[in-house]
Design an enzyme around this catalytic site. Structure first.
Site, mmCIF file in Angstrom:
data_model
loop_
_atom_site.group_PDB
_atom_site.id
_atom_site.type_symbol
_atom_site.label_atom_id
_atom_site.label_comp_id
_atom_site.label_asym_id
_atom_site.label_seq_id
_atom_site.Cartn_x
_atom_site.Cartn_y
_atom_site.Cartn_z
ATOM 1 N N ALA A 83 0.825 -1.215 0.000
ATOM 2 C CA ALA A 83 0.000 0.000 0.000
ATOM 3 C C ALA A 83 0.856 1.261 0.000
ATOM 4 O O ALA A 83 1.718 1.438 0.867
ATOM 5 C CB ALA A 83 -0.932 0.002 1.210
ATOM 6 N N SER A 86 1.681 6.424 -5.121
ATOM 7 C CA SER A 86 2.841 6.069 -5.952
ATOM 8 C C SER A 86 2.980 6.834 -7.264
ATOM 9 O O SER A 86 3.779 6.430 -8.106
ATOM 10 C CB SER A 86 2.791 4.564 -6.272
ATOM 11 O OG SER A 86 1.637 4.254 -7.029
ATOM 12 N N THR A 138 10.565 0.732 -4.071
ATOM 13 C CA THR A 138 10.810 1.090 -5.468
ATOM 14 C C THR A 138 12.260 1.491 -5.682
ATOM 15 O O THR A 138 12.916 2.009 -4.763
ATOM 16 C CB THR A 138 9.901 2.259 -5.875
ATOM 17 O OG1 THR A 138 10.280 2.760 -7.169
ATOM 18 C CG2 THR A 138 10.012 3.417 -4.891
ATOM 19 N N ASP A 139 12.749 1.286 -6.894
ATOM 20 C CA ASP A 139 14.114 1.728 -7.196
ATOM 21 C C ASP A 139 14.200 3.241 -7.359
ATOM 22 O O ASP A 139 15.301 3.794 -7.465
ATOM 23 C CB ASP A 139 14.662 1.016 -8.435
ATOM 24 C CG ASP A 139 13.977 1.431 -9.728
ATOM 25 O OD1 ASP A 139 12.906 2.074 -9.674
ATOM 26 O OD2 ASP A 139 14.498 1.089 -10.808
ATOM 27 N N GLU A 140 13.069 3.927 -7.333
ATOM 28 C CA GLU A 140 13.098 5.389 -7.444
ATOM 29 C C GLU A 140 13.733 6.044 -6.223
ATOM 30 O O GLU A 140 14.084 7.230 -6.259
ATOM 31 C CB GLU A 140 11.693 5.937 -7.698
ATOM 32 C CG GLU A 140 11.145 5.537 -9.063
ATOM 33 C CD GLU A 140 10.022 6.435 -9.551
ATOM 34 O OE1 GLU A 140 10.047 7.646 -9.239
ATOM 35 O OE2 GLU A 140 9.138 5.943 -10.261
ATOM 36 N N TYR A 163 7.306 11.740 -3.891
ATOM 37 C CA TYR A 163 6.960 10.316 -3.868
ATOM 38 C C TYR A 163 8.154 9.471 -3.467
ATOM 39 O O TYR A 163 8.097 8.677 -2.513
ATOM 40 C CB TYR A 163 6.437 9.866 -5.227
ATOM 41 C CG TYR A 163 6.530 8.370 -5.440
ATOM 42 C CD1 TYR A 163 5.901 7.484 -4.565
ATOM 43 C CD2 TYR A 163 7.281 7.830 -6.491
ATOM 44 C CE1 TYR A 163 6.014 6.102 -4.738
ATOM 45 C CE2 TYR A 163 7.386 6.456 -6.674
ATOM 46 C CZ TYR A 163 6.748 5.601 -5.792
ATOM 47 O OH TYR A 163 6.860 4.240 -5.952
ATOM 48 N N SER A 166 9.258 9.917 0.089
ATOM 49 C CA SER A 166 8.397 9.256 1.074
ATOM 50 C C SER A 166 8.667 7.762 1.115
ATOM 51 O O SER A 166 8.634 7.134 2.182
ATOM 52 C CB SER A 166 6.920 9.534 0.768
ATOM 53 O OG SER A 166 6.490 8.895 -0.423
ATOM 54 N N LYS A 167 8.969 7.159 -0.032
ATOM 55 C CA LYS A 167 9.292 5.734 -0.058
ATOM 56 C C LYS A 167 10.665 5.481 0.582
ATOM 57 O O LYS A 167 10.845 4.491 1.299
ATOM 58 C CB LYS A 167 9.265 5.197 -1.483
ATOM 59 C CG LYS A 167 7.881 5.096 -2.089
ATOM 60 C CD LYS A 167 6.981 4.125 -1.336
ATOM 61 C CE LYS A 167 7.414 2.685 -1.505
ATOM 62 N NZ LYS A 167 6.456 1.733 -0.849
ATOM 63 N N ASN A 192 10.344 -0.266 -12.496
ATOM 64 C CA ASN A 192 8.985 -0.009 -12.973
ATOM 65 C C ASN A 192 8.318 -1.286 -13.471
ATOM 66 O O ASN A 192 8.895 -2.020 -14.265
ATOM 67 C CB ASN A 192 9.018 1.009 -14.125
ATOM 68 C CG ASN A 192 9.249 2.422 -13.633
ATOM 69 O OD1 ASN A 192 9.723 2.638 -12.524
ATOM 70 N ND2 ASN A 192 8.909 3.391 -14.464
ATOM 71 N N LEU A 203 2.558 5.417 -17.026
ATOM 72 C CA LEU A 203 3.102 5.776 -18.340
ATOM 73 C C LEU A 203 2.625 4.865 -19.469
ATOM 74 O O LEU A 203 2.122 5.347 -20.489
ATOM 75 C CB LEU A 203 4.631 5.768 -18.288
ATOM 76 C CG LEU A 203 5.333 6.067 -19.623
ATOM 77 C CD1 LEU A 203 5.025 7.483 -20.089
ATOM 78 C CD2 LEU A 203 6.840 5.852 -19.496
ATOM 79 N N PRO A 218 1.332 12.957 -22.432
ATOM 80 C CA PRO A 218 2.132 13.765 -21.496
ATOM 81 C C PRO A 218 3.443 13.067 -21.138
ATOM 82 O O PRO A 218 3.471 11.859 -20.911
ATOM 83 C CB PRO A 218 1.220 13.890 -20.275
ATOM 84 C CG PRO A 218 0.331 12.696 -20.339
ATOM 85 C CD PRO A 218 0.132 12.391 -21.790
#
Length: 269
Positions: A83, A86, A138-140, A163, A166-167, A192, A203, A218
């Protein structure tokens, strides 16, 4: 039967994981805690909603009392924490909800697990010795991938959006409970994902939808951000393997060896 908690199970990755897990493992009951935000879709789990081993609980991980009550009632032996808010663009417009859900919500879960599973720091209760908390990240959190090379588990944390910040914060909370309290925790950072049931704001589905409709597509920034892409079923099998065979306290990166710029993805579609 063992009870496990999956948070965010009506989302894209969570719903794919629940179906994968129920099919592969017959010795678990799966409890899906989801607040049914815009990113959730109850149609994602129509195929398992009548399975006696599956139960949906509507609720928000930001609700500390609810989370504590669920741990006490169902004695979860494992947690798969999906949860999260994202979407990068949404985090730029409304960062507060990302902090509340991804940071505070994660704290509520890991703290409830600690109170339910452990007598004191580094001392599990007798019936909870093998219980495990798997935090899906996430790898972000590593920032933007350069033109060459890959992220590794030792890549410095360098989030570039509210985002990813925060992760990264939620990752650090889980890490702290492992090192400070001796909890059996694992963090996985995945690239991703794409595949069935993905929300149309992302995306690939957004590009497909807009292209079919003849609408503008976009692109975030100049479109040259490089991400690695992985089909969602590969992510689900990796999470399963890490949960059952991974080493407590470790971070595991999950990727597809498919690095593309966002503009490459759009042009391909």
């Amino acid at each position: 039967m063992n009870n496990i908690l999956v948070t965010g199970g009506y989302g894209f990755i969570g719903s794919n994981f629940i179906k994968y897990f129920l099919k592969k493992h017959t010795n678990y009951n799966v409890f899906n805690l989801d607040s049914l935000t815009y990113a959730a879709d109850k149609k994602n789990l129509l195929s398992v909603e009548n399975d006696v081993r599956y139960k949906f609980i509507e609720g928000d991980i930001r609700n500390k009392n609810l989370v504590n009550d669920l741990f006490e009632e169902y004695k979860f032996c494992g947690v798969f924490h999906f949860a999260a808010e994202s979407h990068v663009d949404n985090s730029i417009d409304s960062p507060e909800v990302f902090i509340q859900t991804n940071v505070l919500g994660t704290f509520n879960l890991i703290n409830a697990a600690y109170n339910c599973w452990m007598e004191s720091p580094f001392q599990y209760k007798n019936d909870s010795k093998n219980f495990r908390f798997h935090h899906v990240s996430t790898d972000e959190v590593y920032g933007s991938l350069g033109e060459i090379g890959l992220f590794s588990e030792h890549t410095p944390i360098a989030p570039n959006s509210p985002y990813s910040a925060s992760k990264a914060s939620s990752d650090m909370i889980i890490r702290s409970y492992c090192h400070t309290y001796g909890m059996n925790c694992i963090i996985s950072n995945c690239s991703n994902n794409y595949g069935p049931q993905q929300n149309e704001e992302k995306l690939i589905p957004k590009t497909i939808k807009n292209a079919l409709s003849g609408k503008p597509i976009p692109i975030y920034g100049n479109g040259k951000n490089i991400r690695d892409w992985l089909y969602v079923d590969g992510h689900c099998s990796a999470i399963d393997a890490i949960f059952h065979h991974g080493k407590s306290g470790e971070v595991y990166n999950i990727g597809g060896y498919c690095e593309k710029t966002n503009i490459e993805i759009v042009n391909t579609i």
